[in-house]
Motif scaffolding. Structure first.
Motif, PDB file in Angstrom:
ATOM      1  N   THR A  51     -12.371 -15.188  61.519  1.00  0.00           N
ATOM      2  CA  THR A  51     -11.741 -13.977  62.022  1.00  0.00           C
ATOM      3  C   THR A  51     -12.522 -13.442  63.221  1.00  0.00           C
TER       4      THR A  51
ATOM      5  N   ASP B  95     -14.566 -10.833  63.790  1.00  0.00           N
ATOM      6  CA  ASP B  95     -14.291  -9.415  64.084  1.00  0.00           C
ATOM      7  C   ASP B  95     -15.480  -8.548  63.694  1.00  0.00           C
TER       8      ASP B  95
ATOM      9  N   VAL C  32      -5.852 -15.730  62.294  1.00  0.00           N
ATOM     10  CA  VAL C  32      -5.159 -14.557  61.783  1.00  0.00           C
ATOM     11  C   VAL C  32      -5.223 -14.668  60.266  1.00  0.00           C
TER      12      VAL C  32
ATOM     13  N   ASP D 275      -4.097 -12.711  56.995  1.00  0.00           N
ATOM     14  CA  ASP D 275      -3.226 -11.619  56.559  1.00  0.00           C
ATOM     15  C   ASP D 275      -3.896 -10.661  55.579  1.00  0.00           C
ATOM     16  N   SER D 276      -5.005 -11.089  54.961  1.00  0.00           N
ATOM     17  CA  SER D 276      -5.695 -10.204  54.013  1.00  0.00           C
ATOM     18  C   SER D 276      -6.703  -9.295  54.712  1.00  0.00           C
ATOM     19  N   LYS D 277      -6.894  -9.495  56.022  1.00  0.00           N
ATOM     20  CA  LYS D 277      -7.835  -8.669  56.786  1.00  0.00           C
ATOM     21  C   LYS D 277      -7.077  -7.885  57.845  1.00  0.00           C
ATOM     22  N   GLN D 278      -7.643  -6.762  58.215  1.00  0.00           N
ATOM     23  CA  GLN D 278      -7.067  -5.947  59.278  1.00  0.00           C
ATOM     24  C   GLN D 278      -8.092  -5.814  60.400  1.00  0.00           C
ATOM     25  N   PRO D 279      -8.121  -6.797  61.302  1.00  0.00           N
ATOM     26  CA  PRO D 279      -9.126  -6.776  62.368  1.00  0.00           C
ATOM     27  C   PRO D 279      -8.907  -5.629  63.348  1.00  0.00           C
ATOM     28  N   SER D 280      -9.954  -5.333  64.092  1.00  0.00           N
ATOM     29  CA  SER D 280      -9.913  -4.228  65.049  1.00  0.00           C
ATOM     30  C   SER D 280      -9.084  -4.558  66.287  1.00  0.00           C
TER      31      SER D 280
ATOM     32  N   HIS E 152      -2.435 -18.836  64.287  1.00  0.00           N
ATOM     33  CA  HIS E 152      -1.857 -18.245  63.082  1.00  0.00           C
ATOM     34  C   HIS E 152      -1.305 -19.397  62.256  1.00  0.00           C
TER      35      HIS E 152
END
Length: 150
Positions: free
Chosen positions: A19, A21, A47, A49-54, A81
């Motif tokens: 990721t 990030d 990418v 989907d379980s993470k919300q990168p900045s 992705h």
């Protein structure tokens, strides 16, 4: 010596997915050591989907590209992705590189490595340098948030 999809020694292409990030000194170290082993290394900004990168994957990839020395000609950066194994198949990469900081990472990564091996792509585990073993993207984000809020 690992070998790439052609099976010839010295033609190895590897992927280092994550990721990223953010991209840490530990990540840098893994890329630096990997580029000395393989003919080409792609830093694959994934990418998850379980993470919300900045930032979006493309922006993270562009940032990493800007951080790498110009003379690292055998290193590229791409956003992706999908499954890393699918990227490897499409681009002729025979090895996935994974950094390992501690025993918990080792266990998790060995499970992923077994799955990828079953799908036809080997994994090379690169141990963290001792001085970087406690550094993670999560730690860096926490430190940055503390500075911004304080």
């Amino acid at each position: 010596m690992p070998h790439g999809s052609t099976g010839d020694l010295g033609s190895a292409r590897a992927v280092y997915p994550g990721t990223f990030d953010p991209f840490t000194p530990g990540h840098w170290s893994v890329v630096d050591r990997s580029r000395r082993i393989f003919d080409h290394v792609t830093v694959l900004v994934a990418v998850n989907d379980s993470k919300q990168p900045s930032q979006a994957a493309g922006a993270r990839a562009q940032e990493i590209r800007g951080m790498l020395p110009a003379d690292w000609r055998n290193v590229s950066v791409a956003a992706w992705h999908g499954l890393t194994v699918d990227y490897c198949r499409r681009h002729g990469c025979g090895v996935i590189v994974r950094g390992v900081r501690n025993p918990a990472d080792g266990l998790r990564e060995s499970e992923l490595g077994a799955m990828n091996e079953a799908l036809g792509v080997s994994t090379l585990f690169v141990p963290a340098q001792p001085e970087l073993a406690t550094m993670s993207s999560t730690v860096i984000r926490t430190l940055r948030a503390g500075r911004a809020g304080g």
